[in-house]
Design an enzyme around this catalytic site. Structure first.
Site, mmCIF file in Angstrom:
data_model
loop_
_atom_site.group_PDB
_atom_site.id
_atom_site.type_symbol
_atom_site.label_atom_id
_atom_site.label_comp_id
_atom_site.label_asym_id
_atom_site.label_seq_id
_atom_site.Cartn_x
_atom_site.Cartn_y
_atom_site.Cartn_z
ATOM 1 N N SER A 139 0.836 -1.189 0.000
ATOM 2 C CA SER A 139 0.000 0.000 0.000
ATOM 3 C C SER A 139 0.879 1.251 0.000
ATOM 4 O O SER A 139 1.713 1.422 -0.887
ATOM 5 C CB SER A 139 -0.959 -0.050 1.190
ATOM 6 O OG SER A 139 -1.997 0.890 1.050
ATOM 7 N N GLU A 233 -10.026 -3.193 -5.964
ATOM 8 C CA GLU A 233 -9.289 -2.127 -5.285
ATOM 9 C C GLU A 233 -9.449 -0.809 -6.023
ATOM 10 O O GLU A 233 -9.336 -0.759 -7.255
ATOM 11 C CB GLU A 233 -7.787 -2.425 -5.255
ATOM 12 C CG GLU A 233 -7.364 -3.691 -4.575
ATOM 13 C CD GLU A 233 -5.901 -3.648 -4.191
ATOM 14 O OE1 GLU A 233 -5.435 -2.598 -3.701
ATOM 15 O OE2 GLU A 233 -5.213 -4.661 -4.371
ATOM 16 N N HIS A 263 -7.620 -5.361 -1.239
ATOM 17 C CA HIS A 263 -6.368 -4.664 -0.983
ATOM 18 C C HIS A 263 -5.438 -5.494 -0.097
ATOM 19 O O HIS A 263 -5.852 -6.016 0.934
ATOM 20 C CB HIS A 263 -6.696 -3.337 -0.299
ATOM 21 C CG HIS A 263 -5.539 -2.425 -0.106
ATOM 22 N ND1 HIS A 263 -4.819 -1.889 -1.151
ATOM 23 C CD2 HIS A 263 -4.967 -1.934 1.028
ATOM 24 C CE1 HIS A 263 -3.870 -1.100 -0.679
ATOM 25 N NE2 HIS A 263 -3.931 -1.117 0.639
#
Length: 296
Positions: A139, A233, A263
């Protein structure tokens, strides 16, 4: 991945409350991810790198010459070295390489470029050990891994042998079409969530700065790169466009997209078959680059 696994994975997570303060979000994240079992073969040891707190993630028998430099996710606002260990440990186990997970400073208390300054300082310290390095992150940590390499390149430093990024956040301008088209499909984030994180991190800084949005940077010269992302996502385009730009700029890039996966689905070990498979592929990718000196 069966439909049942997919539904189970999506049902384990939900969109966060935007009214929660950063401290409250950190507490929530710690409850969910701050104490996941790592395995009886894992030892976490506090240390510092370049003056930045970190955790040595030592898996029994993982004593290879290279080291995994891991940067956790959390929108630059939440997360910790301990939550990063949730992915650093299985990567270490699969590669046979020790890992270190960094406790970089978080926004809004420490906005851009604090996280990057910490990551670069730690990276320089690791370089000083003389050990080969591979870098990984999820991320925001994936975006930070890319930014760290760009900053190292700018200073003329040796780059890692390879990089692996899970669901990387690479574009803080939020220009990707999936930011809207995937909003209802993404069980975790919406455009509004990403905008709030970006505002905290940037604190008025230009989101088009390549060290904040690596997607917009010149990627020429970066080491072999593996990108993994799920189709469920809002950050899907951050990964897809990164792969295209990297290829256009002659970076050796590999892209894995798993249909219906959320995610950082790699955390879903035991729930989604693809989580184990993705980590296995990431480990093979890193292992080949370490054994081959970074050449594909």
């Amino acid at each position: 991945m069966s439909k049942e696994q997919r539904a189970s994975a999506r049902g384990m997570i939900s969109k966060g409350d935007l009214a929660r303060t950063p401290d409250q979000q950190r507490d929530d994240f710690t409850v969910l991810f701050g104490d996941l079992p790592l395995g009886d073969d894992v030892t976490l040891t506090p240390r510092t790198l370049g003056g930045v707190p970190a955790l040595d993630v030592q898996v029994e028998g993982a004593d290879g010459d290279a080291v995994i430099f891991y940067l956790h996710g959390g929108g630059y606002v939440i997360g910790s070295a301990r939550t990063g260990a949730n992915l650093a440990a299985p990567l270490s186990r699969r590669t046979g390489l020790p890992a270190v997970s960094l406790e970089y400073r978080l926004a809004p208390e420490n906005p851009f470029p604090a996280a990057l300054d910490d990551a670069l300082a730690a990276y320089k310290d690791l370089l000083g050990t003389g050990r080969p390095i591979v870098i990984a992150g999820d991320s925001a940590g994936g975006g930070l891994a890319l930014a760290t390499m760009l900053a190292a390149r700018r200073e003329g430093l040796p780059l890692p042998l390879a990089a692996v990024v899970f669901s990387p956040w690479t574009d803080l301008t939020l220009s990707g079409g999936s930011m809207d088209s995937r909003g209802d499909f993404d069980p975790l984030f919406s455009r509004e969530h990403m905008a709030a994180y970006a505002e905290h991190y940037l604190a008025g800084h230009d989101p088009k700065d390549g060290l904040a949005s690596p997607l917009l940077a010149d990627l020429t010269g970066l080491p072999p790169l593996l990108i993994q992302v799920g189709s469920a996502e809002v950050l899907l385009d951050d990964a897809l466009q990164l792969a295209v730009r990297a290829a256009e700029q002659e970076v050796d890039v590999s892209l894995d997209v798993v249909a219906g996966a959320p995610h950082v689905y790699q955390l879903m070990v035991g729930v989604m078959d693809e989580a184990d498979e993705a980590l296995d592929r990431a480990a093979r990718f890193l292992g080949l680059r370490v054994s081959g000196g970074g050449v594909a």
